[in-house]
Scaffold this active site. Structure first.
Site, PDB file in Angstrom:
ATOM      1  N   LYS A   1      -0.475   4.766   4.595  1.00 54.49           N
ATOM      2  CA  LYS A   1      -1.383   3.807   5.251  1.00 54.49           C
ATOM      3  C   LYS A   1      -0.932   3.548   6.678  1.00 54.49           C
ATOM      4  O   LYS A   1       0.261   3.335   6.937  1.00 54.49           O
ATOM      5  CB  LYS A   1      -1.447   2.501   4.457  1.00 54.49           C
ATOM      6  CG  LYS A   1      -2.460   1.520   5.049  1.00 54.49           C
ATOM      7  CD  LYS A   1      -2.918   0.496   4.060  1.00 54.49           C
ATOM      8  CE  LYS A   1      -3.893  -0.491   4.681  1.00 54.49           C
ATOM      9  NZ  LYS A   1      -5.203   0.119   4.991  1.00 54.49           N
TER      10      LYS A   1
ATOM     11  N   HIS B   1       0.841  -1.205   0.000  1.00 48.73           N
ATOM     12  CA  HIS B   1       0.000   0.000   0.000  1.00 48.73           C
ATOM     13  C   HIS B   1       0.876   1.255   0.000  1.00 48.73           C
ATOM     14  O   HIS B   1       2.079   1.176   0.262  1.00 48.73           O
ATOM     15  CB  HIS B   1      -0.919   0.036   1.224  1.00 48.73           C
ATOM     16  CG  HIS B   1      -2.093  -0.893   1.116  1.00 48.73           C
ATOM     17  ND1 HIS B   1      -2.026  -2.218   1.509  1.00 48.73           N
ATOM     18  CD2 HIS B   1      -3.350  -0.707   0.633  1.00 48.73           C
ATOM     19  CE1 HIS B   1      -3.198  -2.798   1.292  1.00 48.73           C
ATOM     20  NE2 HIS B   1      -4.023  -1.909   0.758  1.00 48.73           N
TER      21      HIS B   1
HETATM   22  N1  LIG Z   1     -12.731  -0.731   2.658  1.00 43.25           N
HETATM   23  C1  LIG Z   1     -11.978  -0.404   1.606  1.00 43.25           C
HETATM   24  O1  LIG Z   1     -12.160  -0.900   0.485  1.00 43.25           O
HETATM   25  C2  LIG Z   1     -10.902   0.646   1.797  1.00 43.25           C
HETATM   26  C3  LIG Z   1     -10.226   1.166   0.690  1.00 43.25           C
HETATM   27  C4  LIG Z   1      -9.292   2.197   0.926  1.00 43.25           C
HETATM   28  C5  LIG Z   1      -9.070   2.653   2.221  1.00 43.25           C
HETATM   29  N2  LIG Z   1      -9.740   2.090   3.269  1.00 43.25           N
HETATM   30  C6  LIG Z   1      -9.601   2.584   4.626  1.00 43.25           C
HETATM   31  O2  LIG Z   1     -10.378   3.766   4.727  1.00 43.25           O
HETATM   32  C7  LIG Z   1      -9.816   4.616   5.731  1.00 43.25           C
HETATM   33  C8  LIG Z   1      -9.563   6.007   5.138  1.00 43.25           C
HETATM   34  O3  LIG Z   1      -8.551   5.894   4.160  1.00 43.25           O
HETATM   35  P1  LIG Z   1      -7.994   7.202   3.435  1.00 43.25           P
HETATM   36  O4  LIG Z   1      -6.850   6.743   2.611  1.00 43.25           O
HETATM   37  O5  LIG Z   1      -9.114   7.964   2.790  1.00 43.25           O
HETATM   38  O6  LIG Z   1      -7.454   8.016   4.703  1.00 43.25           O
HETATM   39  P2  LIG Z   1      -7.159   9.597   4.826  1.00 43.25           P
HETATM   40  O7  LIG Z   1      -6.829  10.172   3.500  1.00 43.25           O
HETATM   41  O8  LIG Z   1      -6.171   9.718   5.927  1.00 43.25           O
HETATM   42  O9  LIG Z   1      -8.564  10.214   5.285  1.00 43.25           O
HETATM   43  C9  LIG Z   1      -9.091  10.046   6.557  1.00 43.25           C
HETATM   44  C10 LIG Z   1     -10.253  10.967   6.756  1.00 43.25           C
HETATM   45  O10 LIG Z   1     -10.815  10.727   8.041  1.00 43.25           O
HETATM   46  C11 LIG Z   1     -11.122  11.988   8.617  1.00 43.25           C
HETATM   47  N3  LIG Z   1     -11.189  11.834  10.067  1.00 43.25           N
HETATM   48  C12 LIG Z   1     -10.172  11.687  10.941  1.00 43.25           C
HETATM   49  N4  LIG Z   1     -10.655  11.593  12.188  1.00 43.25           N
HETATM   50  C13 LIG Z   1     -11.998  11.678  12.094  1.00 43.25           C
HETATM   51  C14 LIG Z   1     -13.049  11.681  13.032  1.00 43.25           C
HETATM   52  N5  LIG Z   1     -12.814  11.571  14.350  1.00 43.25           N
HETATM   53  N6  LIG Z   1     -14.319  11.789  12.585  1.00 43.25           N
HETATM   54  C15 LIG Z   1     -14.582  11.911  11.265  1.00 43.25           C
HETATM   55  N7  LIG Z   1     -13.629  11.954  10.319  1.00 43.25           N
HETATM   56  C16 LIG Z   1     -12.346  11.839  10.736  1.00 43.25           C
HETATM   57  C17 LIG Z   1     -10.041  12.925   8.132  1.00 43.25           C
HETATM   58  O11 LIG Z   1     -10.512  14.259   8.195  1.00 43.25           O
HETATM   59  P3  LIG Z   1      -9.685  15.530   8.736  1.00 43.25           P
HETATM   60  O12 LIG Z   1      -8.233  15.129   8.869  1.00 43.25           O
HETATM   61  O13 LIG Z   1      -9.925  16.590   7.680  1.00 43.25           O
HETATM   62  O14 LIG Z   1     -10.282  15.841  10.022  1.00 43.25           O
HETATM   63  C18 LIG Z   1      -9.951  12.454   6.693  1.00 43.25           C
HETATM   64  O15 LIG Z   1     -10.996  13.035   5.941  1.00 43.25           O
HETATM   65  C19 LIG Z   1      -8.542   3.895   6.218  1.00 43.25           C
HETATM   66  O16 LIG Z   1      -8.858   3.158   7.375  1.00 43.25           O
HETATM   67  C20 LIG Z   1      -8.201   2.956   5.067  1.00 43.25           C
HETATM   68  O17 LIG Z   1      -7.452   1.839   5.468  1.00 43.25           O
HETATM   69  C21 LIG Z   1     -10.638   1.104   3.066  1.00 43.25           C
END
Ligand SMILES: NC(=O)c1ccc[n+]([C@@H]2O[C@H](COP(=O)([O-])OP(=O)(O)OC[C@H]3O[C@@H](n4cnc5c(N)ncnc54)[C@H](OP(=O)(O)O)[C@@H]3O)[C@@H](O)[C@H]2O)c1
Length: 270
Positions: A159, A155
């Protein structure tokens, strides 16, 4: 029209979800949630994702956003999973959790919530990985224990959790295929091991670098032959589309625990 709240709206996946949402005429984003510390509170969720204005400002107030919603989709951070789930439970709103790496102790909170709301926990929302999980289960069942199982995942450098939630789902499927009880799955785990293999071990190799969207290979290595089952994601849009399709489906389900395979019509639950 299915009114949808996206939690984690300012992140990589949140932005991909907003862009993909325009492909679904029956879906409307009515809530855009980030953390209370987000530098982007108040900005329009559509403009932030580089699409047209949605008239939906980024907020950290999930309970209020849920008031106007039919379903919530969470791709935020594992530290927020409990609070987000409790808010959806209190509001009696269906929830899809795409966030990975949340604490395993949340299992009891999931169990309590599914009495009242539909809950889909999806470590990977792509159609290809959902099928891969079933293929791994079948391969592990069909091949003898002489075949060693190794899971290799890669990844992007940002991550946070390792091994990935998808790698753990593949481990679970392989263990189930081998007839292991759920409680014993983690006991045979070896992450980036040193030394020789233990019998029955499932090994993980974790790669982090650059902008790799997500790659998973399950290697079944026997004497004189190897079988490798691989999924390679090149565009986050596949996770976003899968999550939105599943979210639309979830909004109409009765309370209970669901997995991506159920939504896609596979017979075996993962
Ligand atoms: N299921 C799947 O197929 C899949 C695919 C890809 C990724 N994922 C997972 O999805 C998650 C997000 O991935 P990403 O790459 O998009 O991460 P990212 O770019 O770090 O985004 C995380 C988001 O969460 C927000 N956040 C942080 N704390 C929060 C809270 N307490 N309440 C609400 N929002 C909050 C952040 O907002 P601010 O910083 O602006 O506050 C940001 O918008 C990870 O766990 C990743 O492993 C899953």
């Amino acid at each position: 029209m299915v009114r949808t709240v996206i939690i984690g709206i300012t992140g990589r996946m949140g932005q991909a979800l907003v862009r993909a949402a325009s492909e679904f005429s029956e879906l409307r984003i009515t809530g855009a949630v980030a953390s209370p510390k987000s530098a982007l509170l108040g900005q329009d969720a559509g403009e932030l994702a580089g699409v047209r204005s949605l008239g939906v400002p980024v907020t950290s107030d999930l309970p209020t956003a849920l008031g106007q919603a039919d379903v919530a989709i969470d791709f935020s951070q594992p530290c927020a999973t409990r609070v987000n789930l409790m808010a959806c439970h209190a509001a009696r709103k269906p929830l899809l959790i795409g966030t990975t790496g949340y604490p395993s102790e949340l299992a009891s909170v999931f169990d309590a919530a599914v009495r009242d709301i539909p809950l889909l926990v999806a470590p990977n929302t792509s159609v290809g990985v959902t099928l891969l999980i079933e293929l791994v289960r079948a391969a592990a069942h069909a091949l003898s224990a002489d075949f060693d199982i190794e899971i290799i995942e890669a990844h992007h450098r940002m991550k946070q959790d390792a091994p990935s939630g998808t790698a753990l789902a593949l481990e679970k499927a392989a263990s189930q295929g081998r007839g292991l009880a759920e409680a014993d799955v983690a006991k045979s785990r070896a992450v980036n091991r040193s030394g020789s293999r233990r019998e029955g071990e499932i090994g993980f190799a974790v790669v982090r670098g650059g902008d790799i969207v997500g790659e998973h290979t399950v290697l079944l290595a026997g004497q004189g032959e190897q079988l490798a089952l691989t999924h390679r994601a090149t565009d986050r849009a596949i996770f976003a589309r899968g999550a939105l399709r599943a979210g639309l489906w979830l909004a109409d389900q009765p309370p209970g625990r669901y997995a991506m395979c159920a939504f896609l019509g596979y017979k075996t639950a993962s």
